[in-house]
Design a protein around this motif. Structure first.
Motif, short mmCIF file in Angstrom:
data_model
loop_
_atom_site.label_atom_id
_atom_site.label_comp_id
_atom_site.label_asym_id
_atom_site.label_seq_id
_atom_site.Cartn_x
_atom_site.Cartn_y
_atom_site.Cartn_z
N GLY A 10 -34.13 105.84 18.60
CA GLY A 10 -33.59 105.36 17.34
C GLY A 10 -32.32 106.08 16.94
N ASP A 11 -31.84 105.76 15.76
CA ASP A 11 -30.65 106.41 15.23
C ASP A 11 -30.57 106.10 13.74
N ALA A 12 -29.59 106.69 13.06
CA ALA A 12 -29.38 106.44 11.64
C ALA A 12 -27.89 106.30 11.37
N GLU A 13 -27.55 105.31 10.58
CA GLU A 13 -26.16 105.04 10.21
C GLU A 13 -25.96 105.35 8.73
N ILE A 14 -24.90 106.08 8.40
CA ILE A 14 -24.58 106.37 7.01
C ILE A 14 -23.86 105.16 6.43
N VAL A 15 -24.46 104.54 5.42
CA VAL A 15 -23.88 103.35 4.81
C VAL A 15 -22.98 103.72 3.65
N ALA A 16 -23.44 104.63 2.80
CA ALA A 16 -22.64 105.04 1.63
C ALA A 16 -23.07 106.41 1.17
N VAL A 17 -22.12 107.12 0.57
CA VAL A 17 -22.39 108.41 -0.04
C VAL A 17 -21.79 108.40 -1.44
N LEU A 18 -22.63 108.59 -2.45
CA LEU A 18 -22.20 108.61 -3.84
C LEU A 18 -22.33 110.03 -4.34
N ALA A 19 -21.20 110.70 -4.53
CA ALA A 19 -21.22 112.13 -4.83
C ALA A 19 -21.73 112.45 -6.22
N GLY A 36 -21.81 113.67 -9.96
CA GLY A 36 -21.00 114.63 -10.70
C GLY A 36 -20.87 115.97 -10.03
N GLY A 37 -21.41 116.12 -8.81
CA GLY A 37 -21.29 117.38 -8.11
C GLY A 37 -22.37 118.38 -8.47
N GLN A 38 -23.23 118.04 -9.43
CA GLN A 38 -24.31 118.93 -9.82
C GLN A 38 -25.50 118.78 -8.88
N PRO A 39 -26.36 119.79 -8.80
CA PRO A 39 -27.54 119.68 -7.93
C PRO A 39 -28.36 118.43 -8.27
N GLY A 40 -28.68 117.67 -7.25
CA GLY A 40 -29.49 116.47 -7.42
C GLY A 40 -28.76 115.25 -7.94
N SER A 41 -27.44 115.30 -8.10
CA SER A 41 -26.72 114.17 -8.69
C SER A 41 -26.17 113.20 -7.65
N ALA A 42 -26.18 113.57 -6.37
CA ALA A 42 -25.60 112.72 -5.33
C ALA A 42 -26.66 111.84 -4.69
N GLU A 43 -26.17 110.80 -4.03
CA GLU A 43 -27.07 109.82 -3.41
C GLU A 43 -26.50 109.43 -2.06
N VAL A 44 -27.39 109.31 -1.07
CA VAL A 44 -27.00 108.91 0.28
C VAL A 44 -27.78 107.66 0.66
N HIS A 45 -27.09 106.64 1.18
CA HIS A 45 -27.74 105.42 1.63
C HIS A 45 -27.62 105.36 3.15
N LEU A 46 -28.74 105.17 3.82
CA LEU A 46 -28.80 105.16 5.28
C LEU A 46 -29.41 103.86 5.78
N ARG A 47 -29.05 103.52 7.01
CA ARG A 47 -29.70 102.41 7.70
C ARG A 47 -30.26 102.95 9.01
N LEU A 48 -31.57 102.81 9.21
CA LEU A 48 -32.18 103.23 10.47
C LEU A 48 -32.01 102.12 11.50
N THR A 49 -31.63 102.49 12.70
CA THR A 49 -31.36 101.52 13.75
C THR A 49 -32.18 101.84 15.00
N GLY A 50 -32.10 100.95 15.98
CA GLY A 50 -32.84 101.15 17.22
C GLY A 50 -34.34 101.13 16.97
N ALA A 51 -35.06 102.01 17.62
CA ALA A 51 -36.51 102.05 17.47
C ALA A 51 -36.93 102.46 16.07
N CYS A 52 -36.02 103.12 15.32
CA CYS A 52 -36.35 103.54 13.96
C CYS A 52 -36.29 102.38 12.97
#
Length: 206
Positions: free
Chosen positions: A147-156, A158-174
């Motif tokens: 399998g593998d994982a593709e980074i779709v988007a990163v929303l930073a 406000g820069g504070q702990p816990g304020s960012a968000e990452v969107h991923l797409r799992l590919t292949g066997a994943c």
């Protein structure tokens, strides 16, 4: 965090429809309405509405008549000033969105693009590079299972702990695997949050 500032406006019709949904859907007593966006759609982002049990860490909470609206801090720049309405016609009905941050939109009414989208900001570009570095450590384990994982988007956020968000797409066997959720939370999300404390949410997108 409860705030009196207006980030997203709901019209009377939209509020009545949310109240109707809360009153007619079993098990949603005291639920809140989450408003956000996901990468994808015709123009870059799609609006997302969901009834949720309550706010999570790093959510802003906006009190309405009989329910709360919750918005994650990473979404604020994309949604600030948006107006949500509810329309009914002879052929269809649904929520509609008027967003001053949208630089382009699709005829479907639920997708928009922004020339100032978070992926194009310096903060997001920096965080994305850091996420890429961490993912380079994780990928060999995913690839070892086909399998593998593709980074779709990163929303930073406000820069504070816990304020960012990452969107991923799992590919292949994943991709589509029954253990995809466990792979995300037990491996990818845990490592990303350990290495980058500003990340508060890691989500899978189709």
């Amino acid at each position: 965090m409860t705030t009196t500032a207006t980030i997203v406006e709901l019209t009377d019709r939209a509020r009545r429809q949310v109240q109707h949904l809360l009153g007619s859907t079993a098990g949603t007593e005291n639920f809140a309405l989450r408003i956000g966006v996901d990468p994808g759609g015709c123009s870059g982002y799609t609006y997302k509405l969901a009834l949720v049990p309550g706010p999570e860490a790093d959510d802003l909470v906006f009190a309405q008549d009989g329910f709360d609206v919750v918005v994650h801090t990473s979404m604020i720049d994309l949604l600030r000033g948006m107006r949500v309405d509810y329309a009914e016609t002879l052929t269809s009905s649904g929520f509609t969105f008027t967003n001053p941050n949208a630089k382009s939109s699709c005829g479907c009414g639920s997708s928009f693009g922004s020339s100032e989208s978070p992926e194009r900001t310096e903060a997001d570009a920096l965080l994305r590079a850091q996420v890429e570095d961490v993912m380079s450590e994780i990928r060999p384990f995913l690839q070892g299972d086909g399998g593998d994982a593709e980074i779709v988007a990163v929303l930073a956020g406000g820069g504070q702990p816990g304020s960012a968000e990452v969107h991923l797409r799992l590919t292949g066997a994943c991709g589509g695997c029954s253990s995809a959720g466990a792979t995300l939370s037990g491996v990818i999300e845990a490592r990303l949050k350990e290495a980058l404390p500003e990340i508060g949410r890691v989500a899978l997108v189709p």
